[in-house]
Motif scaffolding. Structure first.
Motif, PDB file in Angstrom:
ATOM      1  N   SER A 155    -124.288  -3.476  81.065  1.00  0.00           N
ATOM      2  CA  SER A 155    -123.491  -3.185  79.876  1.00  0.00           C
ATOM      3  C   SER A 155    -122.107  -3.813  80.015  1.00  0.00           C
ATOM      4  O   SER A 155    -121.496  -3.803  81.085  1.00  0.00           O
ATOM      5  CB  SER A 155    -123.366  -1.669  79.694  1.00  0.00           C
ATOM      6  N   HIS A 179    -128.210 -14.420  64.712  1.00  0.00           N
ATOM      7  CA  HIS A 179    -127.204 -13.446  64.286  1.00  0.00           C
ATOM      8  C   HIS A 179    -125.825 -14.076  64.137  1.00  0.00           C
ATOM      9  O   HIS A 179    -124.805 -13.371  64.193  1.00  0.00           O
ATOM     10  CB  HIS A 179    -127.151 -12.278  65.283  1.00  0.00           C
ATOM     11  N   VAL A 238    -124.058  -8.601  69.796  1.00  0.00           N
ATOM     12  CA  VAL A 238    -124.117  -8.634  68.332  1.00  0.00           C
ATOM     13  C   VAL A 238    -123.506  -7.369  67.750  1.00  0.00           C
ATOM     14  O   VAL A 238    -122.734  -7.420  66.784  1.00  0.00           O
ATOM     15  CB  VAL A 238    -125.572  -8.823  67.869  1.00  0.00           C
ATOM     16  N   SER A 239    -123.864  -6.211  68.317  1.00  0.00           N
ATOM     17  CA  SER A 239    -123.334  -4.941  67.796  1.00  0.00           C
ATOM     18  C   SER A 239    -121.826  -4.816  68.016  1.00  0.00           C
ATOM     19  O   SER A 239    -121.147  -4.121  67.258  1.00  0.00           O
ATOM     20  CB  SER A 239    -124.050  -3.758  68.458  1.00  0.00           C
ATOM     21  N   ASP A 240    -121.309  -5.498  69.035  1.00  0.00           N
ATOM     22  CA  ASP A 240    -119.857  -5.484  69.269  1.00  0.00           C
ATOM     23  C   ASP A 240    -119.138  -6.543  68.445  1.00  0.00           C
ATOM     24  O   ASP A 240    -117.930  -6.749  68.627  1.00  0.00           O
ATOM     25  CB  ASP A 240    -119.566  -5.720  70.759  1.00  0.00           C
ATOM     26  N   HIS A 241    -119.877  -7.227  67.570  1.00  0.00           N
ATOM     27  CA  HIS A 241    -119.313  -8.237  66.648  1.00  0.00           C
ATOM     28  C   HIS A 241    -118.674  -9.404  67.402  1.00  0.00           C
ATOM     29  O   HIS A 241    -117.617  -9.909  67.002  1.00  0.00           O
ATOM     30  CB  HIS A 241    -118.290  -7.592  65.705  1.00  0.00           C
ATOM     31  N   ASN A 270    -131.347  -7.395  75.610  1.00  0.00           N
ATOM     32  CA  ASN A 270    -130.546  -6.170  75.417  1.00  0.00           C
ATOM     33  C   ASN A 270    -129.055  -6.492  75.457  1.00  0.00           C
ATOM     34  O   ASN A 270    -128.265  -5.932  74.682  1.00  0.00           O
ATOM     35  CB  ASN A 270    -130.886  -5.142  76.502  1.00  0.00           C
ATOM     36  N   ARG A 314    -128.171  -7.982  72.183  1.00  0.00           N
ATOM     37  CA  ARG A 314    -128.041  -6.970  71.128  1.00  0.00           C
ATOM     38  C   ARG A 314    -126.678  -6.278  71.209  1.00  0.00           C
ATOM     39  O   ARG A 314    -126.047  -5.988  70.183  1.00  0.00           O
ATOM     40  CB  ARG A 314    -129.174  -5.953  71.239  1.00  0.00           C
ATOM     41  N   GLN A 315    -126.204  -6.020  72.444  1.00  0.00           N
ATOM     42  CA  GLN A 315    -124.894  -5.389  72.582  1.00  0.00           C
ATOM     43  C   GLN A 315    -123.788  -6.314  72.076  1.00  0.00           C
ATOM     44  O   GLN A 315    -122.857  -5.884  71.394  1.00  0.00           O
ATOM     45  CB  GLN A 315    -124.612  -5.015  74.040  1.00  0.00           C
TER      46      GLN A 315
END
Length: 570
Positions: free
Chosen positions: A338, A308, A284-287, A278, A281-282
Motif C-alpha cells: 500500500s 484509466h 487510480v482511486s488516489d487520482h 491492486n 487500483r489504489q
C-alpha cells in the motif's frame, strides 16, 4: 595440478628520480599533458589495442582516465591530479604540468630534497597568501548583480577545450545557456545556506550546436509510439505524481522492500500480477495522473493505468531519480504494498516536445531548482567532449558562489605570480631565511626554479612556435605569432595580454619570458575601470586554480622526498 612457484622477492630501488628511465617517462608524461594545454592545445586519441571505443580529448579528466601508467611515481602524480579534478573539475592540466616542471627544475639544482621541499612549501604559502589578499593584482571580485564576469568565466572554460569544435558564435550561445541553466538551479528564497538544484544534460547528437536550449523542469525521452497515448486529463491546478524506485515488472527477483504471500498451489507470477493490479487500483482511486518508474512497468499494469487515463513512464533510470524527486516533491516508493498518500507529489504541467528527431515528455514544475540543458553537437565525439566541458563550467560556477572571485587566465596569473615571488625573495629574503634555515644561495636557486616552473607552464600555451614575453609593469603574459615580421616595435606586433585586460598601446616595456631580468614589483591592484570596460576577459576559477597550485607543489614535494620504491612482482 599446476606447478607452484616460489614467491619472488620484492624489487627495491633507491633514489628513483636518479634513474634515466624514470626521468624519461616523467618527461614523456609532461609532453603529453603540456601539448594539450590551452585553447590551441593538440588533441589526443586514446584507445585500447584490443579494440573498444576511441576517446578524442584534450581534457585532463578524460585523458588521465584513459591513460595507462605503470611506474609508481607516475601513478602518484596522475592519481593526485585525478583526485583534484574529481573535487574541482578544472585546472587538472595546470596541476600536472606545474608538478612535472617543479620536479625537473629542482632535480637539476642538486640540492638536498629536505631543503628544496622546505623552500617549496614556503613559496607556496607566499603564493596562496598573496592570491587571497585584497592587494592581489590578478584576482577579480565577482559582482553577482552583473553577468559579465560569469559569462567570461564560462566562455574561458569552453574555449580552452578545442575538441568541442565550437565556432565563436556557438561558444557565445552555449555560454549563455550554461549561465542560464546555473541561475535556474538557485532557489528564489534563500536563507543562510543555499542548496543548489540540478542541471540535467540531455543529449541530442547530430544536430546544430545553436539548436541547444535550456528548459525548466525535466525532459524524458520517449519513443514516438508512446506519444500516441492520450495525455492524462488535468482536473486541478497540477498533475498528481507517483515515483517508484522498485521494479513494477512482476519479476520476483526484485520485489523491493515488501513481501509476497502466496497460498499453496497458486502461481507466483499470477500472484505478483494481482498485487501489481491492486497497486494500480489504489493509484487510480488516489487520482494519480502520472506514474514514473526507475525500472520496468509490467505491460498489463501499463494497460490498466492507460485505460484509466493514467500516464505510465518507465525506465527513467537511476540518474533522474533525485531530480524527479525534487521537481515533483515525491518520496520514491520502494515497495509493492500500500502506498502512503504522503509519498505523492505533483507537477504544474505535462506536455510533449519535439527537438530534432526526438520526442520528449516535459515535466514543468511548480517551483523547483531543476532544469534540463538540451545539448546538441554535430557528432558523438564532439558531443562527449562538450558534455564534459559543460559539466566543468557548471561546477566552476558553483565554486564561484562559495568563493566569489576569479583569477586572470591566459597565463597572466602565472607570470604575475612569478614576478611577485622573484621580487619578494630578492628584496625581503631575511624572513624566509629565518623560517627555513637555509642559505641565501639556496633560496635564490629554489625561487628561480619555482618561478621558472610557473613561466614554463605558461609557455605550454604556445604550440605554434611563437615568442612569449612578459611586461615589466603588470607582469602579464604576451605572445607574438611565429610568422610575425622580425623587425618593428613590440606595440606593433602585440595586441592584448593573455587575459585580455591590457593592450599594447599602454606605456609598457616587455622582456622575453625565458631571459634574465631584474626583479620588479608587479602592479599590486587591478584598476576597476579597466576590469569593467573589458568584455572578453579570459578567466580562471579561483578555487580550482588555488587547489591545483597546492596539489602541484605538494605532489612534487612528495615525489622529491621518495628515497625508495618497493614493488611486489608476484
Amino acid at each position: 595440478m599446476s606447478r607452484l612457484e616460489a614467491k619472488k622477492p620484492s624489487l627495491c630501488k633507491s633514489e628513483p628520480l636518479t634513474s634515466e628511465r624514470v626521468r624519461t617517462t616523467l618527461s614523456a608524461l609532461k609532453g603529453i599533458v603540456a601539448s594539450c594545454y590551452g585553447p590551441s592545445g593538440r588533441l589526443k586519441q586514446l584507445h585500447n589495442g584490443l579494440g573498444g571505443s576511441v576517446c578524442t580529448t584534450s581534457q585532463s579528466s578524460a585523458l588521465l582516465a584513459n591513460l595507462s601508467v605503470s611506474h609508481p611515481i607516475l601513478k602518484i602524480l596522475t592519481t593526485s591530479v585525478q583526485n583534484h579534478v574529481s573535487c574541482f573539475s578544472d585546472c587538472g592540466l595546470f596541476a600536472a604540468i606545474l608538478c612535472c616542471n617543479l620536479i625537473e627544475n629542482v632535480q637539476r639544482l642538486g640540492l638536498t630534497p629536505t631543503t628544496a621541499i622546505k623552500l617549496n612549501k614556503h613559496l607556496l604559502s607566499l603564493c596562496t597568501s598573496y592570491l587571497k589578499s585584497e592587494v592581489c593584482g590578478c584576482r577579480i571580485p565577482v559582482d553577482f548583480s552583473s553577468t559579465q564576469i560569469l559569462l567570461c568565466l564560462v566562455r574561458s572554460v569552453l574555449t580552452s577545450k578545442p575538441a568541442c569544435m565550437l565556432t565563436r558564435k556557438e561558444v557565445d550561445h552555449v555560454s549563455t545557456l550554461i549561465l542560464r541553466a546555473f541561475l535556474l538551479t538557485i532557489p528564489e528564497n534563500t536563507g543562510d545556506h543555499i542548496i543548489l538544484g540540478n542541471s540535467i544534460i540531455v543529449p541530442l547528437k547530430g544536430q546544430r550546436v545553436v539548436d541547444s536550449t535550456v528548459l525548466p523542469g525535466i525532459l524524458i525521452e520517449m519513443p514516438e509510439v508512446r506519444l500516441m497515448n492520450i495525455l492524462p486529463v488535468k482536473k486541478s491546478d497540477s498533475f498528481k505524481v507517483a515515483l517508484f524506485r522498485v521494479s513494477l515488472s512482476g519479476d520476483l527477483s526484485d520485489t523491493g522492500e515488501g513481501s509476497v504471500v502466496v497460498n499453496y498451489g497458486v502461481s507466483l507470477e499470477n500472484a505478483v500480477l494481482d498485487q501489481l493490479l491492486n497497486l494500480g487500483r489504489q493509484l487510480v482511486s488516489d487520482h494519480v495522473n502520472l506514474v514514473l518508474c526507475q525500472k520496468v512497468i509490467h505491460p498489463s499494469l501499463k494497460q490498466f493505468l492507460g485505460e484509466h487515463r493514467v500516464l505510465a513512464i518507465d525506465r527513467v533510470g537511476a540518474a533522474l531519480m533525485e531530480p524527479l524527486s525534487k521537481v515533483t516533491g515525491t518520496q520514491p516508493i520502494g515497495s509493492l504494498g500500500s502506498v502512503s498518500p504522503s509519498s505523492y507529489g505533483n507537477v504544474k504541467d505535462l506536455c510533449t516536445e519535439k527537438f530534432g528527431f526526438k520526442w520528449f515528455f516535459h515535466l514543468i514544475p511548480n517551483e523547483a531548482t531543476v532544469c534540463s540543458l538540451l545539448l546538441c553537437n554535430r557528432n558523438g565525439t564532439a558531443w562527449d567532449e562538450l558534455k564534459l566541458t559543460c559539466q566543468t563550467a557548471l561546477h566552476v560556477l558553483q565554486l564561484t558562489i562559495k568563493e566569489p572571485c576569479v583569477l586572470l587566465g591566459g597565463g597572466c596569473t602565472e607570470t604575475h605570480l612569478a614576478a611577485y615571488i622573484r621580487h619578494k625573495t630578492f628584496n625581503d629574503p631575511e624572513s624566509i631565511l629565518k623560517d627555513c634555515g637555509c642559505t641565501p644561495t639556496e633560496l635564490q636557486l629554489i625561487a628561480e626554479a619555482f618561478c621558472s616552473a610557473l613561466e614554463s607552464l605558461t609557455g605550454s600555451l604556445e604550440h605554434d612556435g611563437g615568442e612569449i614575453l612578459t611586461d615589466m609593469k603588470y607582469g602579464h603574459f604576451w605572445s607574438v605569432q611565429a610568422d610575425s615580421p622580425s623587425v618593428g616595435s613590440w606595440p606593433d606586433l602585440l595586441t592584448r595580454c593573455g587575459c585580455g585586460l591590457h593592450n599594447s598601446l599602454e606605456e609598457l616595456s616587455w622582456s622575453f619570458l625565458k631571459t634574465a631580468r631584474h626583479p620588479f614589483a608587479p602592479l599590486p591592484c587591478l584598476p576597476h575601470e579597466a576590469v569593467g570596460s573589458a568584455n572578453n576577459l579570459t578567466l580562471d576559477c579561483f578555487t580550482a586554480k588555488l587547489s591545483g597550485l597546492q596539489v602541484a607543489v605538494e605532489t612534487a614535494n612528495l615525489i622529491l622526498d621518495l628515497s625508495y620504491v618497493i614493488e611486489d612482482k608476484n
